[in-house]
Design an enzyme around this catalytic site. Structure first.
Site, mmCIF file in Angstrom:
data_model
loop_
_atom_site.group_PDB
_atom_site.id
_atom_site.type_symbol
_atom_site.label_atom_id
_atom_site.label_comp_id
_atom_site.label_asym_id
_atom_site.label_seq_id
_atom_site.Cartn_x
_atom_site.Cartn_y
_atom_site.Cartn_z
ATOM 1 N N GLY A 223 1.032 -1.086 -0.183
ATOM 2 C CA GLY A 223 0.446 -0.316 -0.503
ATOM 3 C C GLY A 223 1.312 1.260 -0.565
ATOM 4 N N GLY A 228 2.527 2.130 5.346
ATOM 5 C CA GLY A 228 3.730 1.511 5.828
ATOM 6 C C GLY A 228 5.128 1.522 7.012
ATOM 7 C CD GLU A 246 7.906 -3.982 -2.374
ATOM 8 O OE1 GLU A 246 8.350 -4.550 -1.535
ATOM 9 O OE2 GLU A 246 7.711 -3.172 -2.611
ATOM 10 C CB CYS A 280 3.198 0.122 -6.284
ATOM 11 S SG CYS A 280 3.481 -1.895 -6.689
HETATM 12 C C1 UN1 Z 1 1.560 -3.810 -7.381
HETATM 13 O O1 UN1 Z 1 0.799 -1.924 -8.290
HETATM 14 O O2 UN1 Z 1 1.273 -3.519 -6.100
HETATM 15 O O3 UN1 Z 1 4.532 -5.434 -12.134
HETATM 16 C C2 UN1 Z 1 1.883 -4.225 -8.042
HETATM 17 C C3 UN1 Z 1 3.461 -5.312 -12.268
HETATM 18 C C4 UN1 Z 1 2.732 -6.415 -11.734
HETATM 19 C C5 UN1 Z 1 2.323 -5.949 -10.139
HETATM 20 C C6 UN1 Z 1 1.679 -4.692 -9.227
HETATM 21 N N1 UN1 Z 1 2.633 -7.208 -11.746
HETATM 22 O O4 UN1 Z 1 3.316 -4.319 -12.560
#
Ligand code: UN1
Length: 493
Positions: A223, A228, A246, A280
């Site tokens: 998140g 975090g 993460e 992310c």
């Molecule tokens: C996320 O955005 O929390 O590499 C995970 C990626 C995906 C995972 C994203 N396999 O974009």
């Protein structure tokens, strides 16, 4: 959907009776389900169930534990399309991406299952020939997994599958925004026949209660950095607990002077706008060599203008809505801030209020050109939306300097045909996942997944989560009839 908590193998209501709604971000009048707003009593019940199940579960063979996961996967595979459609509705991610999310979850379950008949430790030599040493893994106990809404299926499975196969028991707290998908995960865990208490799922805003509970031993979190960082501070106060977090990124795509611009432009669009910029791993900074800057910018804007925004269930849609009202406000504020900070706006995107968008949280891309500036907030803070800066640089040294001029470090991509320059990026940029001639998104589950700086604790999720949910223990056996010590220690008494 009339959602429930899943505790000790049973679907139960929350103790307080209070409930919350999950609505579709593409059509916010549409309530998709209601769920228990879990209280301290529910959290205690779930932790007690996980604690009680732990001993029996860890004593099963690892292969047997894997077989439950195999059953879980087989069931999910049959219903992949149905789960993807529910996800597209609930989190607004396009159907093509929602299918990929379910597939990514299946991949993690398959990957973990595939390891159960593989070697699971090391044989380690000793100075003393009669001594055999081993590295053996032991589970840690009760794992609390707290997950975000943007990967409502894959990320919970990233965390739950390695945890349970290693002999831990789990309490998953899915995001409130995607409680329907969380509930579906509980249903499959139940159908797969996991013993009661091995996988528990509780809804609501009770993540902090799980983090603070004295009987949770590992906290896995995906998140924002704000949450975090708070989790890491709380966990530091416990002797017997650790957290792997993460926490997003301010990721960059670097385009060098020799880049194939076809690859660069496609990688840029995918990196910035898949999942409406809400991964992310999404890129919100394009660091572009001045020699190719004008051409890259022109082609990127042309394609971005053509992006189809709309109903996530429409196969041809590239971008669905953002997740909620608060996200639209945050993104709009950053768009305004970019203007105040001197950005040259190239596409003045924002909330779409006319038909057919007015019942959802749809936003169009906001794109600007800006010199890097260490004081700028828009170039340093995570926006989590379709908001992207194009930053000119004069050479690879400056590209690296700009790349690293952020508190985050999750993904980095470079577009180049020059293997020497690619190697400079590989060595000197700060990131967890690096790509050459690819977008910043789309990692596969059997790779490590973990960022540096504000993006993560350096502790991996993805395949290498095993290092977080197990202790690596040393086990040494003497086969001599006397004691022989290493390091030249004398044994004469
Ligand atoms: C996320 O955005 O929390 O590499 C995970 C990626 C995906 C995972 C994203 N396999 O974009």
């Amino acid at each position: 959907m009339e959602g429930k908590n899943y505790i000790n193998g049973a679907f139960v209501d929350g103790a307080s009776g209070e409930r919350f709604e999950s609505r579709s971000p593409a059509s916010f009048d549409e309530v998709l389900g209601t769920f228990p707003l879990s209280s301290e009593k529910d959290v205690n019940d779930a932790v007690n169930a996980a604690q009680a199940a732990y001993d029996g579960w860890r004593h099963l063979s690892r292969i047997k534990r894997g077989e439950y996961l195999d059953e879980f996967t087989q069931l999910i595979k049959k219903d992949r399309e149905e789960i993807a459609r529910l996800m597209a509705k609930e989190c607004g991610k396009g159907i093509v991406e929602s299918r990929a999310d379910v597939t990514e979850g299946i991949h993690m379950a398959q990957y973990v299952f595939g390891t159960v008949r593989m070697p699971h430790g090391d044989v380690v030599d000793s100075e003393i020939p009669e001594k055999d040493s081993f590295m053996r893994r032991k589970p840690k106990g009760v794992v609390a997994a707290i997950t975000a809404w943007n990967f409502p299926f894959a990320v919970p499975l990233w965390l739950v599958c390695p945890s349970v196969v290693e002999g831990n028991t789990v309490i998953l707290k899915p995001s409130r925004e995607t409680a329907c998908v969380g509930n579906v995960i509980a249903e499959y865990a139940h159908k797969a026949g996991f013993p009661p208490g091995v996988i528990n799922i509780i809804h609501g805003s009770c993540g902090d209660l799980l983090v603070k509970h004295p009987d949770t031993h590992v906290v896995l979190f995906v998140g924002s950095n704000a949450v975090g960082a708070e989790i890491k501070r709380t966990v530091a106060g416990f002797d017997n607990k650790m957290a792997a977090c993460e926490m997003g990124g301010k990721n960059a795509l670097i385009v060098l002077d020799d880049a194939s611009l076809d690859i660069a432009v496609n990688a840029a669009v995918i990196s910035a706008f898949k999942t409406s910029g809400q991964r992310c791993t999404s890129a919100s900074r394009f660091i572009v060599h001045e020699k190719v800057f004008t051409e890259f910018e022109k082609r990127f804007i042309e394609i971005t203008k053509r992006i189809k925004i709309g109903d996530p269930l429409d196969e041809s849609v590239f971008m669905g809505p953002v997740i909620n009202q608060a996200a639209t406000e945050k993104i709009a504020q950053y768009n305004e801030l970019a203007k105040k900070e001197g950005a040259k706006v190239l596409l003045d995107g924002g909330r779409l209020m006319d038909n057919p968008y007015k019942k959802g949280y749809f936003m169009s891309p906001f794109v600007y050109r800006m010199q890097n500036n260490p004081k700028s907030r828009v170039l340093h803070e995570e926006v989590f939306g379709p908001h992207v800066a194009i930053i000119p640089v004069k050479d690879v040294d400056e590209a690296i300097e700009v790349h690293n001029d952020t508190g985050y470090g999750l993904t980095c991509a470079v577009i180049t045909e020059d293997y020497r320059k690619a190697r400079r990026i590989r060595e000197d940029c700060e990131y967890g996942l690096g790509y050459v001639n690819l977008p910043t998104i789309g990692a596969e589950v059997h790779l490590p997944f973990g960022g540096v700086k504000k993006s993560g604790t350096g502790l991996p999720s993805g395949s290498t989560l095993i290092d977080v949910v197990t202790h690596r223990t040393a086990w040494t056996v003497n086969h001599a009839m006397e004691i022989k010590m290493a390091q030249g220690l004398t044994v004469k008494l």
